[in-house]
Scaffold this active site. Structure first.
Site, mmCIF file in Angstrom:
data_model
loop_
_atom_site.group_PDB
_atom_site.id
_atom_site.type_symbol
_atom_site.label_atom_id
_atom_site.label_comp_id
_atom_site.label_asym_id
_atom_site.label_seq_id
_atom_site.Cartn_x
_atom_site.Cartn_y
_atom_site.Cartn_z
ATOM 1 N N GLY A 1 -9.028 -12.713 2.815
ATOM 2 C CA GLY A 1 -7.869 -13.374 2.367
ATOM 3 C C GLY A 1 -6.719 -13.349 3.343
ATOM 4 O O GLY A 1 -6.969 -12.720 4.376
ATOM 5 N N VAL B 1 -6.728 -9.988 5.918
ATOM 6 C CA VAL B 1 -7.528 -9.097 5.146
ATOM 7 C C VAL B 1 -9.227 -9.400 5.521
ATOM 8 O O VAL B 1 -9.662 -10.631 5.180
ATOM 9 C CB VAL B 1 -7.358 -8.993 3.724
ATOM 10 C CG1 VAL B 1 -8.339 -7.821 3.216
ATOM 11 C CG2 VAL B 1 -5.908 -8.841 3.283
ATOM 12 N N ASP C 1 5.962 -3.518 -5.371
ATOM 13 C CA ASP C 1 5.608 -4.913 -5.370
ATOM 14 C C ASP C 1 4.525 -5.142 -6.483
ATOM 15 O O ASP C 1 3.532 -5.964 -6.115
ATOM 16 C CB ASP C 1 5.258 -5.430 -4.128
ATOM 17 C CG ASP C 1 5.357 -7.155 -4.257
ATOM 18 O OD1 ASP C 1 5.961 -7.713 -5.056
ATOM 19 O OD2 ASP C 1 4.791 -7.577 -3.315
ATOM 20 N N LYS D 1 -7.089 -4.292 6.561
ATOM 21 C CA LYS D 1 -5.814 -5.287 6.648
ATOM 22 C C LYS D 1 -5.206 -5.173 7.854
ATOM 23 O O LYS D 1 -4.907 -3.969 8.485
ATOM 24 C CB LYS D 1 -4.974 -4.796 5.459
ATOM 25 C CG LYS D 1 -3.784 -5.791 5.283
ATOM 26 C CD LYS D 1 -3.472 -5.502 3.873
ATOM 27 C CE LYS D 1 -2.572 -6.730 3.323
ATOM 28 N NZ LYS D 1 -2.254 -6.716 2.043
ATOM 29 N N GLY E 1 -2.420 -12.652 3.528
ATOM 30 C CA GLY E 1 -1.274 -12.401 2.769
ATOM 31 C C GLY E 1 -0.287 -12.734 3.631
ATOM 32 O O GLY E 1 -0.415 -13.181 4.576
ATOM 33 N N GLY E 2 0.963 -12.408 2.946
ATOM 34 C CA GLY E 2 2.013 -12.632 3.639
ATOM 35 C C GLY E 2 2.213 -11.817 4.950
ATOM 36 O O GLY E 2 2.853 -12.152 5.926
ATOM 37 N N MET E 3 1.563 -10.810 4.849
ATOM 38 C CA MET E 3 1.603 -9.793 5.877
ATOM 39 C C MET E 3 0.531 -9.836 6.893
ATOM 40 O O MET E 3 0.582 -9.720 8.196
ATOM 41 C CB MET E 3 1.749 -8.319 5.242
ATOM 42 C CG MET E 3 1.847 -7.248 6.273
ATOM 43 S SD MET E 3 2.245 -5.723 5.280
ATOM 44 C CE MET E 3 1.030 -5.747 4.362
ATOM 45 N N GLY E 4 -0.413 -10.219 6.527
ATOM 46 C CA GLY E 4 -1.574 -10.200 7.504
ATOM 47 C C GLY E 4 -2.902 -10.799 6.851
ATOM 48 O O GLY E 4 -3.091 -11.006 5.611
#
Lengths: 506, 186
Positions: A103, A110, A218, A125, A105-108
């Protein structure tokens, strides 16, 4: 520019702006003293201030075409530069062996990876490398990850470790295979017992986290994974603040001007950039429960998904859940459900309604208990008994004779009719408008008690009046004892078993 | 998994619906005011769902954020299209280019709006401002992108109108400086 420096400049700037132009220069020099850099900054800002003209004077103008063409903002998926290296299957990263990316995400990114020391699969992650340069942020991340690792609740994805490998920050946590709650909601209407089951698990997870001092910040359907076994797992505890909206460091973590966050689940105070605490999670929880119930976001104007046919029992539970969700979504944090512990208690308190609702997981729970049935049966039986009781009362009237006989019969009849009708009223309410039952019970409790006392009294008096003239006195006495026992002992027991005692107390 | 359901479902759709209606009847090239747009969106949504919108400022803050995102995104798209189109001749009979892309490639200078700025530059400067003064950045977002009045902004941020005025003045001064390239690089 540091916030400290900025507030120094602000002080000087604001002071100068308030003064007439001719006094400014002297005032500035006095205020700044030897700090010439400060003086220069302030003077530049003041010059800019004096020549503002129409700059930003009018709100932004929008070409309607732009508005119509705009796409829903995407998470900063092209922030790969900040994410660091992308590893391929088979790559070894520290003690981990990458199996595949699962996956982004906005951050990194996975990855599914194997921890070679412990021979277990983990979700790995990778966090933005920009973090590596920021000691403060990194310390905070470590602190939060450590706190998150102490949460032990089946509904919270376990955080194993935070590792640093070649300048990359990696967060290893429990690997979960399953759709997110978002996918489940999008699939179509959820049955209300499932909504309750998921809400209860999430509430328990929140309780465990909040008691460990960790706030999610969040919480949203995307951050809840439903395992094939039907268990709900909250992910990203301890790190959500990194990519979460409203964080002052957020801008540094994604590309400049990146689309931020999910305001749709943000509590008003979070949206305003004010203090965030456990109650912010409770707000998000309320939005999620409302969304599960209706199949759409509570603020959405889209048509609700066609509601699933619900039985009256299902409606009771849906009503209770909706009320809980509304209570969580209060604008003012002080008006919300106060703690996750209270959420769990409220959800546990709905157990009676859950058992009655269709779709309840029968395997996990015993068949619906006949609790409410017992109470209803008792109400019905008592109502009938009071009416039947009028037969011996009629016979006793003849035996006593005269005015006393008449008075006895009238008193008994009035009291019995009152007791009977009130019970029929409750029985009917329970069958037809179960949600109104607690209210109806509160209203009529005193009257029922009074009617029962009157019935017992008139039966005892009747027995005394008939005394020695017929066996009727025994019958009347027995009836009096029966009514008393039923009213004092049996009825409270049935109400308790039906879970009505709690409801009426709250 | 379905894509990006989490993003601003409501305000976004409503703003777009309103825009679509205006496109049908206004003269082309006319711009809409953020204030009017946001308030119209609020009125329409509030009429349908009274209960959810008891807090108007909550809504306005979401709307301001949406407007900022929309404007930035469109500006970025236009810039990319312009760059792509740089080497090749785009003509209206080129069937492979959707008409909207062709139109969007031309930025119309609007003489009616002298205060307009480069949205991308402003967005970047604002992001920088947020690093050392989040409150000022939020005030700019609400005032400029959301078109909120001083009083509405004060309510949304939770400070007095006087503070909003002071902060707004200083933020404007700093942003102007930053946009003119004179600003201190923070």
């Amino acid at each position: 520019m540091t916030p400290q420096r900025w507030s120094q400049i602000k002080k000087v700037f604001n002071g100068a702006v308030e003064r007439p132009a001719e006094e400014r220069a002297a005032w500035l020099r006095a205020e700044c003293g030897t700090d010439l850099a400060l003086l220069e900054e302030a003077e530049k800002l003041l010059r800019s201030h004096d020549t503002l003209g129409p700059f930003l004077d009018r709100p932004a103008g929008v070409d309607p075409e732009d508005l119509a063409l705009a796409e829903p903002p995407e998470p900063a998926s092209d922030g790969d530069a900040a994410v660091g290296a992308l590893w391929h299957a088979g790559a070894r990263v520290g003690e981990f062996e990458i199996i595949r990316p699962i996956g982004r995400g906005g951050m990194g990114v996975v990855y599914l990876a194997t921890d070679r020391r412990l021979h277990r699969n983990v979700a790995l992650k990778s966090l933005p490398v920009t973090l590596a340069g920021n000691t403060q942020l990194r310390e905070r991340l470590k602190r939060e990850a450590r706190a998150a690792a102490t949460i032990t609740d089946p509904a919270v994805a376990t955080v194993y470790s935070l590792e640093e490998v070649d300048g990359h920050l990696l967060l290893a946590s429990e690997f979960l295979d399953g759709p997110t709650l978002r996918a489940v909601i999008d699939e179509g209407p959820m049955d209300v017992a499932t909504v309750h089951a998921i809400a209860l698990q999430v509430a328990r997870g929140l309780r465990a986290a909040h008691e460990a001092g960790v706030v999610h910040r969040d919480l949203k359907p995307e951050n809840i994974v439903i395992t094939p076994g039907g268990a709900a797992k909250i992910v990203d505890f301890g790190i959500a603040w990194l990519e979460g909206p409203g964080h002052p460091h957020q801008a540094k973590l994604t590309r400049a001007g990146a689309m931020i966050g999910t305001p749709a689940y943000m509590a008003p105070e979070q949206l305003m950039g004010q203090t965030v605490d456990a109650r912010t999670d409770i707000f998000a929880f309320g939005v999620i429960v409302a969304e599960m119930l209706s199949g759409r976001h509570p603020l959405s104007v889209a048509d609700a998904a066609p509601a699933r046919e619900r039985t009256p029992e299902g409606d009771v539970l849906a009503g209770l859940l909706q009320r809980l969700a509304d209570h969580c979504r209060q604008t003012s944090p002080a008006k919300r459900v106060r703690t996750a512990r209270e959420l769990v208690a409220r959800l546990d308190g709905m157990a009676g309604a859950v058992d009655a609702a269709p779709g309840a997981p029968r395997a996990a729970k015993p068949a619906p208990r006949p609790t409410r049935f017992w109470w209803e049966f008792h109400q019905g039986a008592a109502a009938v008994s009071y009416v039947v009781m009028l037969v011996p009362a009629w016979l006793a009237r003849a035996t006593i004779g005269g005015v006393e006989g008449r008075s006895f019969f009238i008193a008994t009849t009035c009291a019995a009719v009152m007791a009977s009708m009130l019970r029929l009223h409750l029985w009917f309410t329970s069958r037809q408008h179960p949600t109104e039952l607690p209210w109806a019970r509160r209203r009529s409790a005193a009257w029922i008690r009074l009617a029962d006392i009157l019935v017992v009294m008139s039966l005892v008096i009747g027995a005394a009046l008939v005394a020695a003239q017929s066996v009727l006195d025994v019958v009347l006495l027995v009836l009096a004892v029966g009514v008393a026992v039923s009213s004092i002992v049996i009825e409270p027991a049935t109400a308790r078993a039906a879970g009505l005692e709690n409801t009426s107390a709250s | 998994m379905k894509a990006h359901h989490d993003l601003m479902p409501l305000v976004y759709d409503e703003l777009r619906r309103i825009a679509a209606r205006y496109m049908g009847r206004e003269r082309p090239g006319q711009t809409l005011d953020a204030t009017g747009l946001v308030n119209e969106a609020f009125v329409r949504l509030a009429a349908e769902r009274t209960r959810e919108f008891e807090n108007r400022t909550h809504f306005l803050a979401i709307a301001a954020l949406s407007m900022r995102q929309i404007l930035v995104q469109r500006a970025r798209t236009k810039r990319a299209i312009k760059r792509d189109a740089g080497g090749q001749q785009v003509t209206l009979d080129d069937a492979s280019v959707p008409p909207s892309a062709v139109r969007a490639g031309f930025e119309r200078p609007d003489p009616d709006r002298p205060g307009d700025v480069d949205v991308l530059a402003l967005d970047e400067a604002l992001t920088r401002l947020a690093e050392f003064d989040p409150e000022q950045a939020q005030i700019v977002e609400l005032r400029y992108f959301g078109g909120l009045t001083v009083e509405e902004t004060a309510e949304a941020v939770g400070v007095s109108p006087a503070t909003v005025k002071r902060q707004w003045a200083m933020a404007r001064a700093w942003l102007k400086q930053a946009l003119e390239g004179l600003g201190p690089l923070a």
